[in-house]
Design a protein around this motif. Structure first.
Motif, PDB file in Angstrom:
ATOM      1  N   LYS A  11       0.836  -1.207   0.000  1.00 27.78           N
ATOM      2  CA  LYS A  11       0.000   0.000   0.000  1.00 27.78           C
ATOM      3  C   LYS A  11       0.868   1.254   0.000  1.00 27.78           C
ATOM      4  O   LYS A  11       0.597   2.224  -0.728  1.00 27.78           O
ATOM      5  CB  LYS A  11      -0.937   0.003   1.206  1.00 27.78           C
ATOM      6  N   SER A  12       1.888   1.251   0.830  1.00 24.23           N
ATOM      7  CA  SER A  12       2.714   2.446   0.996  1.00 24.23           C
ATOM      8  C   SER A  12       3.804   2.563  -0.057  1.00 24.23           C
ATOM      9  O   SER A  12       4.411   3.631  -0.205  1.00 24.23           O
ATOM     10  CB  SER A  12       3.351   2.449   2.384  1.00 24.23           C
ATOM     11  N   GLY A  13       4.072   1.456  -0.782  1.00 24.40           N
ATOM     12  CA  GLY A  13       5.121   1.482  -1.782  1.00 24.40           C
ATOM     13  C   GLY A  13       6.509   1.467  -1.202  1.00 24.40           C
ATOM     14  O   GLY A  13       7.483   1.803  -1.881  1.00 24.40           O
ATOM     15  N   ASN A  14       6.610   1.059   0.099  1.00 21.49           N
ATOM     16  CA  ASN A  14       7.928   1.053   0.754  1.00 21.49           C
ATOM     17  C   ASN A  14       8.743  -0.191   0.433  1.00 21.49           C
ATOM     18  O   ASN A  14       9.954  -0.201   0.583  1.00 21.49           O
ATOM     19  CB  ASN A  14       7.756   1.146   2.278  1.00 21.49           C
ATOM     20  N   GLY A  15       8.065  -1.262   0.033  1.00 23.26           N
ATOM     21  CA  GLY A  15       8.777  -2.498  -0.237  1.00 23.26           C
ATOM     22  C   GLY A  15       9.305  -2.546  -1.662  1.00 23.26           C
ATOM     23  O   GLY A  15       9.083  -1.645  -2.477  1.00 23.26           O
ATOM     24  N   SER A  16       9.978  -3.613  -1.974  1.00 22.62           N
ATOM     25  CA  SER A  16      10.542  -3.773  -3.317  1.00 22.62           C
ATOM     26  C   SER A  16       9.596  -4.505  -4.252  1.00 22.62           C
ATOM     27  O   SER A  16       9.861  -4.647  -5.435  1.00 22.62           O
ATOM     28  CB  SER A  16      11.863  -4.547  -3.229  1.00 22.62           C
ATOM     29  N   GLY A  17       8.444  -4.964  -3.680  1.00 19.95           N
ATOM     30  CA  GLY A  17       7.512  -5.736  -4.483  1.00 19.95           C
ATOM     31  C   GLY A  17       6.556  -4.862  -5.272  1.00 19.95           C
ATOM     32  O   GLY A  17       6.722  -3.647  -5.391  1.00 19.95           O
TER      33      GLY A  17
END
Length: 338
Positions: free
Chosen positions: A99-105
């Motif tokens: 949701k936050s776009g913090n991960g690499s996925g």
């Protein structure tokens, strides 16, 4: 759950001050429960001119006296609303990283990458903090997504909902304009689905329900807001100087006046302060369609004497952002008084 925003970790410095936050705690004691005016909009499309005019008068009266009303038989089918709620729940059940776009996925498909919000990054004290997560979506971006063949179920469902909501907002706005003797075509010329916004909200269970707001007190910065909420109580508004709790109505949409209509009408219609309270055990969902003009649209008082100087919607949004950044709070129309 990995879908939950890390409120307690990220805002620990604010939350540890909760014992001294008497202002927020005391505000929760000043509550009554109310049933907002309920208006059957089917009369606007019936054959009786008498009923049509009475319906218009009820809309005007509620907008003057309350700034809020509930609309039933509003033209947005339960099927569309159920589809939106289904997509909404699926959206928030995704991982926080996605949701936050913090991960690499992979990020959330069909929505702009910067639309996800949670908490209140600008908060410097607890009564400026909101225990909520949301997707704040410029509808021009949804249209671009659909045109580029990124036709997710979510984006198509949003398009279906906002098309209906935009039509409803146009009808209400024109009725309110005609009551003032002003040019009702202004809204068709200045506001459309692509200049408006949709905010999809979730209020997670909160361990400090009498201390932390779900959404801090505010007024809306648009012409009109159309809100669909679930059956978990939480919405409150100011009436006659007191906070009152709005009893949920499963058949109704809530419609309220925003700052731009207050300025345009020279205070005939009032943009009323409202908030959302948290719940210790239950999550709460809502979605709000914000009926907005293009950024270059000039907002000018249409009745004399004028109360506010004329300003563009761009200028108004910029001033709000600057005030929130520097003071932690929205000042709004007070900045534009003559």
């Amino acid at each position: 759950m990995d879908s939950e925003p890390p409120f307690e970790e990220a805002y620990k410095s604010l939350l540890v001050k909760e014992e001294n936050s008497t202002e927020v705690k005391l505000s929760n004691l000043l509550e009554d429960e109310c049933q907002l005016p309920v208006i059957d909009l089917s009369r606007l499309h019936g054959s009786s001119e008498v009923e049509k005019e009475e319906c218009k008068r009820e809309i005007v009266r509620a907008s003057v006296e309350w700034g809020f009303f509930q609309a039933v038989n509003h033209g947005i089918s339960q099927e569309v609303l159920k589809k939106m709620r289904h997509e909404q729940v699926k959206l928030f059940r995704q991982s926080f990283e996605k949701k936050s776009g913090n991960g690499s996925g992979e990020k959330v498909s069909g929505l702009p990458g910067d639309s996800y919000r949670w908490g209140t990054p600008t908060a410097t004290c607890l009564n400026q903090f909101s225990w909520t997560e949301a997707f704040h979506i410029p509808l021009a971006d949804v249209s671009k997504s659909i045109k580029s063949s990124n036709n997710t179920t979510l984006s198509l469902t949003i398009k279906e909902f906002v098309t209906k909501a935009s039509s409803l907002a146009q009808i209400i706005a024109e009725i309110l304009a005609e009551n003032l003797g002003l040019k009702s075509s202004f809204f068709r010329e200045s506001c459309c689905p692509n200049t408006s916004y949709l905010r999809i909200n979730r209020y997670p269970p909160c361990p400090l329900p009498f201390t932390v707001f779900g959404l801090m007190p505010h007024t809306d910065s648009d012409f009109l807001t159309i809100l669909h909420q679930d059956q978990v109580e939480g919405l409150q508004l100011v009436k006659d100087g007191r906070w009152i709790t709005v009893k949920p109505n499963p058949e109704a949409l809530i419609i309220n006046i925003g700052d731009l209509f207050q300025a345009w009408s020279s205070d005939v219609y009032k943009s009323v302060k409202h908030r959302v309270m948290t719940n210790r055990c239950l999550e709460r969902f809502s979605m709000a369609y914000f009926f907005c003009p293009s950024y270059d649209t000039i907002i000018q008082s249409g009745r004399e004497p004028a109360i506010y100087r004329k300003f563009s919607f761009r200028e108004y949004k910029h001033q709000i952002q600057e005030d929130v950044r520097t003071t932690g709070s929205k000042i709004g129309l007070l900045r534009f008084l003559l």
